[in-house]
Design a protein around this motif. Sequence first.
Motif, PDB file in Angstrom:
ATOM      1  N   ARG A  13       0.828  -1.220   0.000  1.00  0.00           N
ATOM      2  CA  ARG A  13       0.000   0.000   0.000  1.00  0.00           C
ATOM      3  C   ARG A  13       0.850   1.252   0.000  1.00  0.00           C
ATOM      4  O   ARG A  13       0.501   2.256  -0.632  1.00  0.00           O
ATOM      5  N   ARG A  14       1.982   1.227   0.706  1.00  0.00           N
ATOM      6  CA  ARG A  14       2.857   2.406   0.737  1.00  0.00           C
ATOM      7  C   ARG A  14       3.444   2.698  -0.642  1.00  0.00           C
ATOM      8  O   ARG A  14       3.662   3.852  -0.995  1.00  0.00           O
ATOM      9  N   ILE A  15       3.712   1.663  -1.410  1.00  0.00           N
ATOM     10  CA  ILE A  15       4.359   1.840  -2.706  1.00  0.00           C
ATOM     11  C   ILE A  15       3.350   2.145  -3.811  1.00  0.00           C
ATOM     12  O   ILE A  15       3.700   2.747  -4.828  1.00  0.00           O
ATOM     13  N   TYR A  16       2.097   1.777  -3.608  1.00  0.00           N
ATOM     14  CA  TYR A  16       1.082   1.863  -4.656  1.00  0.00           C
ATOM     15  C   TYR A  16       0.958   3.279  -5.233  1.00  0.00           C
ATOM     16  O   TYR A  16       1.083   3.489  -6.448  1.00  0.00           O
ATOM     17  N   MET A  17       0.711   4.266  -4.393  1.00  0.00           N
ATOM     18  CA  MET A  17       0.501   5.624  -4.893  1.00  0.00           C
ATOM     19  C   MET A  17       1.774   6.227  -5.502  1.00  0.00           C
ATOM     20  O   MET A  17       1.703   6.831  -6.589  1.00  0.00           O
ATOM     21  N   PRO A  18       2.950   6.114  -4.854  1.00  0.00           N
ATOM     22  CA  PRO A  18       4.160   6.620  -5.520  1.00  0.00           C
ATOM     23  C   PRO A  18       4.414   5.956  -6.874  1.00  0.00           C
ATOM     24  O   PRO A  18       4.917   6.615  -7.797  1.00  0.00           O
ATOM     25  N   ARG A  19       4.067   4.663  -7.001  1.00  0.00           N
ATOM     26  CA  ARG A  19       4.267   4.011  -8.300  1.00  0.00           C
ATOM     27  C   ARG A  19       3.325   4.607  -9.348  1.00  0.00           C
ATOM     28  O   ARG A  19       3.723   4.825 -10.506  1.00  0.00           O
ATOM     29  N   ILE A  20       2.073   4.857  -8.981  1.00  0.00           N
ATOM     30  CA  ILE A  20       1.126   5.483  -9.918  1.00  0.00           C
ATOM     31  C   ILE A  20       1.660   6.831 -10.385  1.00  0.00           C
ATOM     32  O   ILE A  20       1.667   7.137 -11.592  1.00  0.00           O
ATOM     33  N   ILE A  21       2.115   7.649  -9.434  1.00  0.00           N
ATOM     34  CA  ILE A  21       2.612   8.987  -9.785  1.00  0.00           C
ATOM     35  C   ILE A  21       3.907   8.887 -10.577  1.00  0.00           C
ATOM     36  O   ILE A  21       4.074   9.535 -11.616  1.00  0.00           O
ATOM     37  N   GLY A  22       4.843   8.063 -10.084  1.00  0.00           N
ATOM     38  CA  GLY A  22       6.158   7.976 -10.719  1.00  0.00           C
ATOM     39  C   GLY A  22       6.086   7.457 -12.139  1.00  0.00           C
ATOM     40  O   GLY A  22       6.691   8.042 -13.062  1.00  0.00           O
ATOM     41  N   LEU A  23       5.346   6.360 -12.360  1.00  0.00           N
ATOM     42  CA  LEU A  23       5.271   5.796 -13.710  1.00  0.00           C
ATOM     43  C   LEU A  23       4.406   6.660 -14.624  1.00  0.00           C
ATOM     44  O   LEU A  23       4.664   6.739 -15.838  1.00  0.00           O
ATOM     45  N   GLY A  24       3.397   7.305 -14.044  1.00  0.00           N
ATOM     46  CA  GLY A  24       2.554   8.172 -14.865  1.00  0.00           C
ATOM     47  C   GLY A  24       3.319   9.348 -15.435  1.00  0.00           C
ATOM     48  O   GLY A  24       3.306   9.599 -16.647  1.00  0.00           O
ATOM     49  N   ILE A  25       4.019  10.088 -14.560  1.00  0.00           N
ATOM     50  CA  ILE A  25       4.765  11.253 -15.056  1.00  0.00           C
ATOM     51  C   ILE A  25       6.071  10.826 -15.707  1.00  0.00           C
ATOM     52  O   ILE A  25       6.605  11.527 -16.571  1.00  0.00           O
ATOM     53  N   GLY A  26       6.600   9.640 -15.302  1.00  0.00           N
ATOM     54  CA  GLY A  26       7.817   9.143 -15.952  1.00  0.00           C
ATOM     55  C   GLY A  26       7.573   8.787 -17.407  1.00  0.00           C
ATOM     56  O   GLY A  26       8.462   8.959 -18.266  1.00  0.00           O
ATOM     57  N   SER A  27       6.353   8.300 -17.715  1.00  0.00           N
ATOM     58  CA  SER A  27       6.050   7.958 -19.108  1.00  0.00           C
ATOM     59  C   SER A  27       6.038   9.201 -19.991  1.00  0.00           C
ATOM     60  O   SER A  27       6.292   9.107 -21.207  1.00  0.00           O
ATOM     61  N   LEU A 157       7.515  16.329  -8.737  1.00  0.00           N
ATOM     62  CA  LEU A 157       6.358  15.673  -8.122  1.00  0.00           C
ATOM     63  C   LEU A 157       6.706  14.331  -7.499  1.00  0.00           C
ATOM     64  O   LEU A 157       6.220  14.004  -6.410  1.00  0.00           O
ATOM     65  N   TYR A 158       7.547  13.549  -8.169  1.00  0.00           N
ATOM     66  CA  TYR A 158       7.827  12.214  -7.638  1.00  0.00           C
ATOM     67  C   TYR A 158       8.602  12.258  -6.313  1.00  0.00           C
ATOM     68  O   TYR A 158       8.247  11.552  -5.366  1.00  0.00           O
ATOM     69  N   PRO A 159       9.665  13.063  -6.192  1.00  0.00           N
ATOM     70  CA  PRO A 159      10.316  13.160  -4.869  1.00  0.00           C
ATOM     71  C   PRO A 159       9.358  13.627  -3.775  1.00  0.00           C
ATOM     72  O   PRO A 159       9.475  13.207  -2.622  1.00  0.00           O
ATOM     73  N   LEU A 160       8.392  14.492  -4.152  1.00  0.00           N
ATOM     74  CA  LEU A 160       7.401  14.930  -3.176  1.00  0.00           C
ATOM     75  C   LEU A 160       6.546  13.754  -2.697  1.00  0.00           C
ATOM     76  O   LEU A 160       6.283  13.611  -1.500  1.00  0.00           O
ATOM     77  N   ALA A 161       6.136  12.901  -3.645  1.00  0.00           N
ATOM     78  CA  ALA A 161       5.330  11.730  -3.281  1.00  0.00           C
ATOM     79  C   ALA A 161       6.119  10.781  -2.391  1.00  0.00           C
ATOM     80  O   ALA A 161       5.602  10.272  -1.383  1.00  0.00           O
ATOM     81  N   VAL A 162       7.391  10.530  -2.746  1.00  0.00           N
ATOM     82  CA  VAL A 162       8.226   9.643  -1.931  1.00  0.00           C
ATOM     83  C   VAL A 162       8.464  10.254  -0.550  1.00  0.00           C
ATOM     84  O   VAL A 162       8.459   9.555   0.469  1.00  0.00           O
ATOM     85  N   GLY A 163       8.671  11.566  -0.523  1.00  0.00           N
ATOM     86  CA  GLY A 163       8.883  12.243   0.753  1.00  0.00           C
ATOM     87  C   GLY A 163       7.682  12.124   1.670  1.00  0.00           C
ATOM     88  O   GLY A 163       7.831  11.926   2.887  1.00  0.00           O
ATOM     89  N   MET A 164       6.468  12.209   1.118  1.00  0.00           N
ATOM     90  CA  MET A 164       5.264  12.063   1.929  1.00  0.00           C
ATOM     91  C   MET A 164       5.158  10.650   2.495  1.00  0.00           C
ATOM     92  O   MET A 164       4.765  10.469   3.654  1.00  0.00           O
ATOM     93  N   VAL A 165       5.498   9.647   1.667  1.00  0.00           N
ATOM     94  CA  VAL A 165       5.482   8.269   2.151  1.00  0.00           C
ATOM     95  C   VAL A 165       6.474   8.091   3.299  1.00  0.00           C
ATOM     96  O   VAL A 165       6.162   7.477   4.328  1.00  0.00           O
ATOM     97  N   CYS A 166       7.682   8.632   3.132  1.00  0.00           N
ATOM     98  CA  CYS A 166       8.705   8.527   4.185  1.00  0.00           C
ATOM     99  C   CYS A 166       8.268   9.242   5.453  1.00  0.00           C
ATOM    100  O   CYS A 166       8.506   8.769   6.568  1.00  0.00           O
TER     101      CYS A 166
END
Length: 358
Positions: A13-27, A157-166
């Motif tokens: 669950r912790r990885i789910y949202m960062p993966r959505i954001i990371g792969l979405g904007i990474g594409s 955006l992605y570092p922000l998402a990872v930072g929130m998870v951390c």
Amino acid sequence: MENHRGKGLSFARRIYMPRIIGLGIGSISVGAALYPLNLPGWVWAFLLFNGTLWPHLAYQLSTRAAFPYRAERRNLLYDSLFGGFWTATFQFNPLIAVTILSMMTMNNVAAGGLKLFLLGALAQVTGVMISWLLFGVAFTPSATQLQLWACLPMLTLYPLAVGMVCYRLAIKLSEHKRALSALSRTDSLTGLLNHGAWKDLLHIKFQQCRQNQVASVMALIDIDHFKAINDTYGHIIGDSVLRQLSIELRRNLREGDLAGRYGGDEFCVILPAMSLQQAWEVMERLREVLNDYRHPQVPELRIQLSIGLATYQTAFTDAIAWLNDADKALYIAKNTGRNKISVTSPPPSGGSTTRLSA
């Protein structure tokens, strides 16, 4: 098994949202790098799948697996494999390659330390090899203005998402630490302070009394003939007696009073900013309440208390001297008939007490 599964589900669950954001904007970044190249249509379809559908598929694979944690670690390696594939496919465009690979490496280090970092690097190399087999080896040494702008969402955006998870993980760890600290200081049967925690706080309260010269009283409480209760009615009934005493202690004491289970059937209380007479009244009320208590399973059971009281004295050299004074008072109460209160100075009028000579 259930505990490991629960931890694995939490990890997924912790990885789910960062993966959505990371792969979405990474594409978006990958698409900007692929755009100038003449690539077949299936590559764009695969990019669409990787950027939009894969995060949800990965989550389902991990949450439905028997061991979600292992499944999610495999998903992270798939992420690295895809990252290596895209890096070689867009011909190692330096800006986008560094952005994609560094973000995935950050994921692997955060999720699995050095081991997952090394496995992730191996997966990235494998992805590169697959791309080279399909499209050949090529390098694009420069980035366009469009590609530069396409990298900005990934870099922000992605570092922000990872930072929130951390951050959320750090908050949970802090809560668990506080809970474990409370458990380490609490007696599991009664919920009161355990021996070690109470002794630590005793020294603190002693220093406060010495500095502020505040009248305070210590009480040592012993359940009369507790061994006979265990022998006659069993340890389950004996445990219920201990719990009942702890319940009455919490009910009769103030918020700032310190109550602990000193060991076995002996309890200890510190009553700060309280006179001896007030302390005697509190303990007498406690003694009477326990004396009147009737256990629902064994109504013939009687609970009687011997209590020793000791006021703080400036002559005490340390907290142990104060504790010893209360212990002497308890000894007198137990050896002069029990079911009474013994004090180290003249008791207030009335009540069942014994004076302990100086």
